[in-house]
Design an enzyme around this catalytic site. Structure first.
Site, PDB file in Angstrom:
ATOM      1  N   TRP A 112     -12.289 -55.368  -1.378  1.00 61.24           N
ATOM      2  CA  TRP A 112     -12.824 -54.012  -1.510  1.00 61.24           C
ATOM      3  C   TRP A 112     -14.304 -53.920  -1.163  1.00 61.24           C
ATOM      4  O   TRP A 112     -15.098 -54.744  -1.620  1.00 61.24           O
ATOM      5  CB  TRP A 112     -12.642 -53.557  -2.968  1.00 61.24           C
ATOM      6  N   ASP A 124     -28.589 -46.278  -9.420  1.00 63.28           N
ATOM      7  CA  ASP A 124     -28.809 -46.241  -7.978  1.00 63.28           C
ATOM      8  C   ASP A 124     -30.276 -46.004  -7.605  1.00 63.28           C
ATOM      9  O   ASP A 124     -30.626 -45.011  -6.941  1.00 63.28           O
ATOM     10  CB  ASP A 124     -27.910 -45.181  -7.315  1.00 63.28           C
ATOM     11  N   GLU A 139     -25.390 -39.288  -7.666  1.00 61.77           N
ATOM     12  CA  GLU A 139     -25.393 -40.716  -7.382  1.00 61.77           C
ATOM     13  C   GLU A 139     -26.208 -40.976  -6.102  1.00 61.77           C
ATOM     14  O   GLU A 139     -26.341 -40.108  -5.236  1.00 61.77           O
ATOM     15  CB  GLU A 139     -23.959 -41.224  -7.181  1.00 61.77           C
ATOM     16  N   SER A 189     -25.204 -50.151  -7.308  1.00 57.40           N
ATOM     17  CA  SER A 189     -25.976 -49.927  -6.082  1.00 57.40           C
ATOM     18  C   SER A 189     -27.487 -49.954  -6.284  1.00 57.40           C
ATOM     19  O   SER A 189     -27.982 -49.732  -7.389  1.00 57.40           O
ATOM     20  CB  SER A 189     -25.569 -48.586  -5.465  1.00 57.40           C
ATOM     21  N   ASN A 199     -17.485 -50.814  -1.147  1.00 56.14           N
ATOM     22  CA  ASN A 199     -17.930 -49.419  -1.194  1.00 56.14           C
ATOM     23  C   ASN A 199     -19.389 -49.318  -0.775  1.00 56.14           C
ATOM     24  O   ASN A 199     -19.706 -49.827   0.304  1.00 56.14           O
ATOM     25  CB  ASN A 199     -17.535 -48.694  -2.490  1.00 56.14           C
ATOM     26  N   ASP A 200     -20.246 -48.698  -1.542  1.00 59.97           N
ATOM     27  CA  ASP A 200     -21.566 -48.273  -1.053  1.00 59.97           C
ATOM     28  C   ASP A 200     -22.361 -49.325  -0.280  1.00 59.97           C
ATOM     29  O   ASP A 200     -22.431 -50.481  -0.708  1.00 59.97           O
ATOM     30  CB  ASP A 200     -22.480 -47.895  -2.232  1.00 59.97           C
ATOM     31  N   GLN A 215     -21.483 -52.863  -1.935  1.00 59.53           N
ATOM     32  CA  GLN A 215     -20.690 -53.037  -3.145  1.00 59.53           C
ATOM     33  C   GLN A 215     -19.379 -53.708  -2.770  1.00 59.53           C
ATOM     34  O   GLN A 215     -18.646 -53.233  -1.891  1.00 59.53           O
ATOM     35  CB  GLN A 215     -20.418 -51.672  -3.787  1.00 59.53           C
TER      36      GLN A 215
HETATM   37  N1  DQQ Z   1     -20.946 -46.699  -6.590  1.00 63.46           N
HETATM   38  C1  DQQ Z   1     -21.662 -47.671  -7.370  1.00 63.46           C
HETATM   39  C2  DQQ Z   1     -22.596 -46.888  -8.219  1.00 63.46           C
HETATM   40  C3  DQQ Z   1     -22.739 -45.606  -7.489  1.00 63.46           C
HETATM   41  C4  DQQ Z   1     -21.372 -45.385  -6.950  1.00 63.46           C
HETATM   42  C5  DQQ Z   1     -20.677 -48.508  -8.142  1.00 63.46           C
HETATM   43  C6  DQQ Z   1     -21.292 -44.429  -5.798  1.00 63.46           C
HETATM   44  O1  DQQ Z   1     -23.846 -47.559  -8.344  1.00 63.46           O
HETATM   45  O2  DQQ Z   1     -23.175 -44.568  -8.326  1.00 63.46           O
HETATM   46  O3  DQQ Z   1     -19.802 -49.192  -7.295  1.00 63.46           O
HETATM   47  O4  DQQ Z   1     -20.155 -44.637  -5.032  1.00 63.46           O
END
Ligand code: DQQ
Length: 511
Positions: A63, A200, A263, A127, A65-66, A82
């Site tokens: 996986w 963040d 975020e 993040s 993400n950010d 992430q």
């Molecule tokens: N993803 C992170 C956070 C953020 C969010 C956690 C936004 O820090 O707020 O995986 O997708």
């Protein structure tokens, strides 16, 4: 249309699934963590998955993400992100790391940040951003841990966590090893403030020291970015909200869903204007405005949506040539069971160069580095009516230009005879429709394409003129059996240019 624009509800599949199957990571805070050694059968399945993008950055499996902490250091682009190194679902957040000479071709590096058992980031390294301080690359990120309810700042349907802002410094010039400070540099939100979240961090430097925006929101007041000041990145004083949304009156279980929690704030200057991006309500908003550098107050004067589709939590940085480059997370838009089974989830957008025009409108354009992927151009003159062409594979850049008399255009992907993705462009009303989304069409500069598409298996990044973007996920495309159809109304005319694009790795694992 089978196409769906849907941003994954990150926390609906949070700890339960990710942590259940995953032994908690027993990792020293600054060690090099090797991961990515998936069983060869899993790797084989992932490598042969026709829906897996081939020129977007992705971890080899599991996986993503950010984007986190993009930085240019010692002649290379570093991008962190992430990562759940254990499964293709959100959870147990680490910072993955990739390095590149051109922002297009990447080498995967070991995990950069892992949760420290018993530490303030024991439940995840969320993040954050990277800066250079006293000649040392330094990241500030959000650590999350379980805590007594009085200290919890992240409340949603699935989570009760304390969020604190943490700092780590690079121990080598390849940014492979990081030394974390054991205690947070910001341990709690401003006293007395009932926050809807606190995460963040986004730091920047001004003449009188460092400033930092933290994504947050205040109960009854709406989402906001909280502004802090420091001389050394380690001691921070809270000033005031840098920007403040409006109360929504919503009781959503997750304040991010209603806009009561912002975020990933990203604050920067480009083309002489200040710009604040933030992510909430499954969208990314951009604002441009005036920043009073004496009072440190920002007044947004114009705002919009940065991308109308599957795109979230972007983060920008300044490239060595001065360009403001934005990275964004392209989430999956299919059921969790499907992407968990696929063994991969999430992709990084192509690098987008940001600008602000004379009217304060944010502009965005895929960085020219992506042109290095192009094969020989295939050009087709278009006239009114329907024209179809077969795509030899699912890695394509497509530019559509239309003559001024053209009243409407529709661009479709057809797989096995069925439309699977469609964009309708009404050039009289100046409106575009793509799936469930509608947005206005900007005026075009001479010879500017009306539409530019980057198709990469199940990802389609689409740009209308210089200002509008929509990223789609389309799981119904079929390699070698997908056609591109363009329909121009009545006396319309135009030109379609198509470039087959190269994959960025030979093993189809973007490594
Ligand atoms: N993803 C992170 C956070 C953020 C969010 C956690 C936004 O820090 O707020 O995986 O997708």
């Amino acid at each position: 249309m089978p196409q769906k624009h849907q941003v994954v509800d990150r926390r609906s599949f949070l700890s339960a699934c990710a942590r259940a199957g995953v032994a908690s990571a027993l990792m020293p805070s600054c060690s090099r963590v090797a991961w990515g050694q998936a069983a060869s059968s899993v790797v084989r399945d992932i490598a042969s998955d026709p829906l897996r993008p081939q020129y977007h950055l992705m971890p080899q499996h599991n996986w993503m993400n950010d984007p986190n902490g993009p930085i240019w250091w010692k002649g290379k682009y570093h991008l962190f992100y992430q990562l759940n190194p254990h499964a293709a679902v959100w959870g147990d957040m680490h910072w993955g790391h990739a390095v590149s000479a051109d922002m297009i071709h990447w080498r995967h590096e070991p995990v950069a940040l892992a949760p420290t058992p018993g530490g303030p980031d024991s439940e995840g390294c969320f993040s954050g951003s990277a800066v250079v301080y006293n000649g040392v690359p330094t990241v500030i990120y959000t650590g999350v841990q379980n805590a007594a309810s009085k200290d919890v700042t992240l409340h949603d349907a699935a989570d009760k966590l304390r969020e604190t802002q943490m700092l780590a410094t690079a121990a080598d010039d390849n940014l492979l090893r990081w030394n974390k400070l054991e205690t947070p540099v910001i341990a709690a939100p401003p006293a007395g403030m009932a926050v809807t979240g606190f995460r963040d961090p986004c730091p920047w430097q001004e003449a009188d020291g460092w400033y930092l925006a933290v994504g947050s929101g205040e109960r009854g007041k709406g989402g906001c970015a909280l502004l802090y000041h420091s001389q050394d990145l380690r001691h921070w004083e809270y000033l005031h909200p840098l920007a403040q949304g409006k109360p929504t009156g919503s009781n959503a279980a997750d304040p991010v869903d209603s806009g009561d929690m912002w975020e990933c704030p990203d604050f920067f200057e480009v083309d002489g204007r200040h710009c604040l991006l933030y992510s909430t309500e499954n969208k990314v908003y951009w604002t441009t405005g005036d920043y009073d550098a004496r009072e440190h107050r920002y007044t947004a004067t114009r705002q919009g949506v940065l991308d109308y589709g599957s795109y979230y939590a972007p983060k920008s940085f300044r490239a060595p040539d001065g360009r403001r480059i934005l990275w964004g997370w392209i989430p999956e838009a299919r059921p969790q069971a499907e992407y968990a089974a696929a063994g991969w989830a999430g992709a990084m957008s192509l690098p987008r160069v940001l600008g602000v025009d004379a009217e304060g409108q944010l502009t965005l354009k895929v960085a020219d580095e992506a042109k290095t992927l192009r094969g020989a151009a295939v050009r087709q003159r278009l006239k009114g009516g329907t024209q179809r062409s077969r795509l030899e594979h699912l890695r394509q850049e497509i530019a559509l230009r239309v003559a001024p008399q053209t009243k409407a255009a529709t661009v479709r992907l057809i797989a096995e005879g069925m439309p699977v993705w469609e964009m309708q462009l009404d050039l009289t009303a100046r409106i575009a429709r793509c799936g469930e989304r509608t947005f206005s069409l900007p005026a075009l500069k001479p010879d500017e394409p009306l539409l530019r598409l980057f198709l990469d298996a199940s990802v389609i990044e689409a740009f209308a003129g210089a200002t509008q973007a929509i990223t789609s996920r389309c799981y119904a495309v079929r390699p070698e059996r997908t056609e591109l159809e363009v329909v121009l109304a009545g006396d319309g005319a135009g030109e379609l240019t198509r470039w087959p694009l190269a994959a960025i790795s030979a093993d189809r694992l973007t490594s």
